[in-house]
Design a protein around this motif. Structure first.
Motif, PDB file in Angstrom:
ATOM      1  N   GLY A 202       0.822  -1.205   0.000  1.00 33.61           N
ATOM      2  CA  GLY A 202       0.000   0.000   0.000  1.00 33.61           C
ATOM      3  C   GLY A 202       0.852   1.249   0.000  1.00 33.61           C
ATOM      4  O   GLY A 202       0.540   2.243  -0.667  1.00 33.61           O
ATOM      5  N   GLY A 203       1.957   1.214   0.769  1.00 31.41           N
ATOM      6  CA  GLY A 203       2.881   2.337   0.792  1.00 31.41           C
ATOM      7  C   GLY A 203       3.607   2.516  -0.523  1.00 31.41           C
ATOM      8  O   GLY A 203       3.708   3.639  -1.051  1.00 31.41           O
ATOM      9  N   ILE A 204       4.111   1.435  -1.074  1.00 28.70           N
ATOM     10  CA  ILE A 204       4.807   1.494  -2.368  1.00 28.70           C
ATOM     11  C   ILE A 204       3.876   2.029  -3.445  1.00 28.70           C
ATOM     12  O   ILE A 204       4.270   2.832  -4.300  1.00 28.70           O
ATOM     13  CB  ILE A 204       5.335   0.093  -2.755  1.00 28.70           C
ATOM     14  N   ASN A 205       2.625   1.598  -3.419  1.00 34.01           N
ATOM     15  CA  ASN A 205       1.645   2.045  -4.415  1.00 34.01           C
ATOM     16  C   ASN A 205       1.408   3.549  -4.373  1.00 34.01           C
ATOM     17  O   ASN A 205       0.898   4.130  -5.335  1.00 34.01           O
ATOM     18  CB  ASN A 205       0.309   1.325  -4.210  1.00 34.01           C
ATOM     19  N   ARG A 206       1.777   4.186  -3.254  1.00 31.61           N
ATOM     20  CA  ARG A 206       1.570   5.630  -3.102  1.00 31.61           C
ATOM     21  C   ARG A 206       2.866   6.424  -3.153  1.00 31.61           C
ATOM     22  O   ARG A 206       2.863   7.637  -2.949  1.00 31.61           O
ATOM     23  CB  ARG A 206       0.845   5.906  -1.773  1.00 31.61           C
ATOM     24  N   GLY A 207       3.979   5.755  -3.387  1.00 30.38           N
ATOM     25  CA  GLY A 207       5.246   6.447  -3.524  1.00 30.38           C
ATOM     26  C   GLY A 207       6.061   6.585  -2.257  1.00 30.38           C
ATOM     27  O   GLY A 207       7.051   7.327  -2.231  1.00 30.38           O
ATOM     28  N   TYR A 208       5.675   5.874  -1.184  1.00 29.90           N
ATOM     29  CA  TYR A 208       6.463   5.904   0.039  1.00 29.90           C
ATOM     30  C   TYR A 208       7.711   5.040  -0.113  1.00 29.90           C
ATOM     31  O   TYR A 208       7.717   4.068  -0.871  1.00 29.90           O
ATOM     32  CB  TYR A 208       5.653   5.384   1.229  1.00 29.90           C
ATOM     33  N   ARG A 209       8.742   5.419   0.624  1.00 28.41           N
ATOM     34  CA  ARG A 209       9.877   4.514   0.795  1.00 28.41           C
ATOM     35  C   ARG A 209       9.523   3.610   1.958  1.00 28.41           C
ATOM     36  O   ARG A 209       9.225   4.095   3.060  1.00 28.41           O
ATOM     37  CB  ARG A 209      11.153   5.297   1.092  1.00 28.41           C
ATOM     38  N   VAL A 210       9.557   2.310   1.759  1.00 28.00           N
ATOM     39  CA  VAL A 210       9.143   1.349   2.782  1.00 28.00           C
ATOM     40  C   VAL A 210      10.308   0.431   3.107  1.00 28.00           C
ATOM     41  O   VAL A 210      10.899  -0.187   2.218  1.00 28.00           O
ATOM     42  CB  VAL A 210       7.940   0.515   2.319  1.00 28.00           C
ATOM     43  N   ILE A 211      10.635   0.350   4.405  1.00 33.07           N
ATOM     44  CA  ILE A 211      11.766  -0.446   4.867  1.00 33.07           C
ATOM     45  C   ILE A 211      11.274  -1.413   5.950  1.00 33.07           C
ATOM     46  O   ILE A 211      10.690  -0.998   6.952  1.00 33.07           O
ATOM     47  CB  ILE A 211      12.883   0.443   5.444  1.00 33.07           C
ATOM     48  N   ILE A 212      11.495  -2.690   5.725  1.00 32.10           N
ATOM     49  CA  ILE A 212      11.105  -3.723   6.678  1.00 32.10           C
ATOM     50  C   ILE A 212      12.306  -4.092   7.543  1.00 32.10           C
ATOM     51  O   ILE A 212      13.393  -4.341   7.023  1.00 32.10           O
ATOM     52  CB  ILE A 212      10.615  -4.991   5.940  1.00 32.10           C
ATOM     53  N   LEU A 213      12.133  -4.123   8.855  1.00 34.30           N
ATOM     54  CA  LEU A 213      13.181  -4.610   9.749  1.00 34.30           C
ATOM     55  C   LEU A 213      12.992  -6.110   9.917  1.00 34.30           C
ATOM     56  O   LEU A 213      12.106  -6.566  10.653  1.00 34.30           O
ATOM     57  CB  LEU A 213      13.122  -3.891  11.097  1.00 34.30           C
ATOM     58  N   GLU A 214      13.803  -6.875   9.216  1.00 34.65           N
ATOM     59  CA  GLU A 214      13.559  -8.312   9.090  1.00 34.65           C
ATOM     60  C   GLU A 214      13.665  -9.076  10.409  1.00 34.65           C
ATOM     61  O   GLU A 214      13.063 -10.156  10.548  1.00 34.65           O
ATOM     62  CB  GLU A 214      14.524  -8.921   8.069  1.00 34.65           C
ATOM     63  N   ASP A 215      14.408  -8.552  11.369  1.00 37.06           N
ATOM     64  CA  ASP A 215      14.516  -9.244  12.652  1.00 37.06           C
ATOM     65  C   ASP A 215      13.497  -8.724  13.668  1.00 37.06           C
ATOM     66  O   ASP A 215      13.614  -8.983  14.869  1.00 37.06           O
ATOM     67  CB  ASP A 215      15.938  -9.127  13.220  1.00 37.06           C
ATOM     68  N   SER A 216      12.486  -8.020  13.147  1.00 41.77           N
ATOM     69  CA  SER A 216      11.440  -7.479  14.018  1.00 41.77           C
ATOM     70  C   SER A 216      10.049  -7.720  13.441  1.00 41.77           C
ATOM     71  O   SER A 216       9.112  -6.988  13.743  1.00 41.77           O
ATOM     72  CB  SER A 216      11.660  -5.971  14.228  1.00 41.77           C
ATOM     73  N   ILE A 217       9.921  -8.750  12.588  1.00 39.66           N
ATOM     74  CA  ILE A 217       8.613  -9.093  12.036  1.00 39.66           C
ATOM     75  C   ILE A 217       8.293 -10.557  12.340  1.00 39.66           C
ATOM     76  O   ILE A 217       9.153 -11.423  12.294  1.00 39.66           O
ATOM     77  CB  ILE A 217       8.528  -8.831  10.514  1.00 39.66           C
ATOM     78  N   PHE A 218       7.040 -10.784  12.650  1.00 44.42           N
ATOM     79  CA  PHE A 218       6.544 -12.130  12.940  1.00 44.42           C
ATOM     80  C   PHE A 218       6.162 -12.835  11.640  1.00 44.42           C
ATOM     81  O   PHE A 218       5.733 -12.195  10.683  1.00 44.42           O
ATOM     82  CB  PHE A 218       5.305 -12.055  13.827  1.00 44.42           C
ATOM     83  N   SER A 219       6.287 -14.157  11.653  1.00 47.60           N
ATOM     84  CA  SER A 219       5.837 -14.943  10.505  1.00 47.60           C
ATOM     85  C   SER A 219       5.428 -16.331  10.964  1.00 47.60           C
ATOM     86  O   SER A 219       6.208 -17.035  11.612  1.00 47.60           O
ATOM     87  CB  SER A 219       6.944 -15.064   9.449  1.00 47.60           C
TER      88      SER A 219
END
Length: 217
Positions: free
Chosen positions: A166-183
């Motif tokens: 959703g952020g990318i679709n609106r032109g935001y820079r989006v950064i995921i912190l891979e060691d801080s996300i659940f899966s």
């Protein structure tokens, strides 16, 4: 004829469920954000709720929670905007079926997790996986001239991914912190991270996040 009628009714029910699921889980699109003179960054904490931490497939959640709280504390110390979201369902008859009764509005399970560090009043409730489906959330980002989102929280293959899109679709820079996300699909997390990058979503970690904020501050 009776069999045909039963099959038709089942097909209709399946179709209705599929449409509802698609609506809830799809990424949204919107207008591109403006070019701000002094763009800001925000830490977005997705759906760290009591129900989330009760999902057994996540296993040992302590290291992830430690990282998430550490990110929140650093963001707070460097005056970065901190935003929280809550997944909440408000009574649609299919939603309880699709979620197993989790994340019901005004329930203890839908509350932000007891051990989550709360450093701002910026808390937005959402029905769909993509936080950008919430007009108040999107308006907040625009009002505060935020152009970069650091995302932590749950889940890597659902709300994290769809909100990032959703952020990318609106032109935001989006950064995921891979060691801080659940899966819940921990064995496929690397595959998801590669998928993120193919969509223009950046991957970082706590160490780089802290270093970046320290330099900028």
């Amino acid at each position: 004829m009776l069999m045909i009628s039963v099959i038709g009714i089942l097909g209709l029910c399946i179709g209705i469920i599929a449409l509802r699921l698609f609506y809830l889980s799809s990424a949204t699109k919107g207008e591109s954000i403006a070019k701000y003179y002094r763009p800001k960054s925000a830490l977005l904490v997705l759906d760290i709720q009591n129900d989330t931490l009760g999902i057994p497939l996540y296993g040992n959640t302590e290291p992830l929670m430690a990282n998430i709280n550490k990110a929140i504390e650093y963001a707070n110390d460097t005056n970065m905007e901190i935003i929280y979201t809550k997944q909440e369902f408000t009574g649609h008859p299919l939603d309880s079926l699709l979620t197993g009764g989790m994340y019901q509005a005004n329930s203890e399970g839908a509350d932000l997790y007891d051990e989550l560090s709360i450093q701002s009043d910026n808390i937005f409730s959402k029905l769909r996986t993509d936080a950008f489906s919430v007009e108040l959330f999107e308006n907040y980002l625009i009002k505060n001239e935020i152009s970069t989102l650091y995302i932590v929280g749950a889940d890597a293959s659902a709300c994290v991914y769809k909100t990032a899109l959703g952020g990318i679709n609106r032109g935001y820079r989006v950064i995921i912190l891979e060691d801080s996300i659940f899966s819940v699909k921990r064995d496929k997390l690397n595959t998801m991270l590669n998928k993120y990058q193919s969509k223009g979503i950046e991957i970082s970690n706590m160490k780089n996040f802290i270093q970046t904020q320290t330099i900028n501050f």
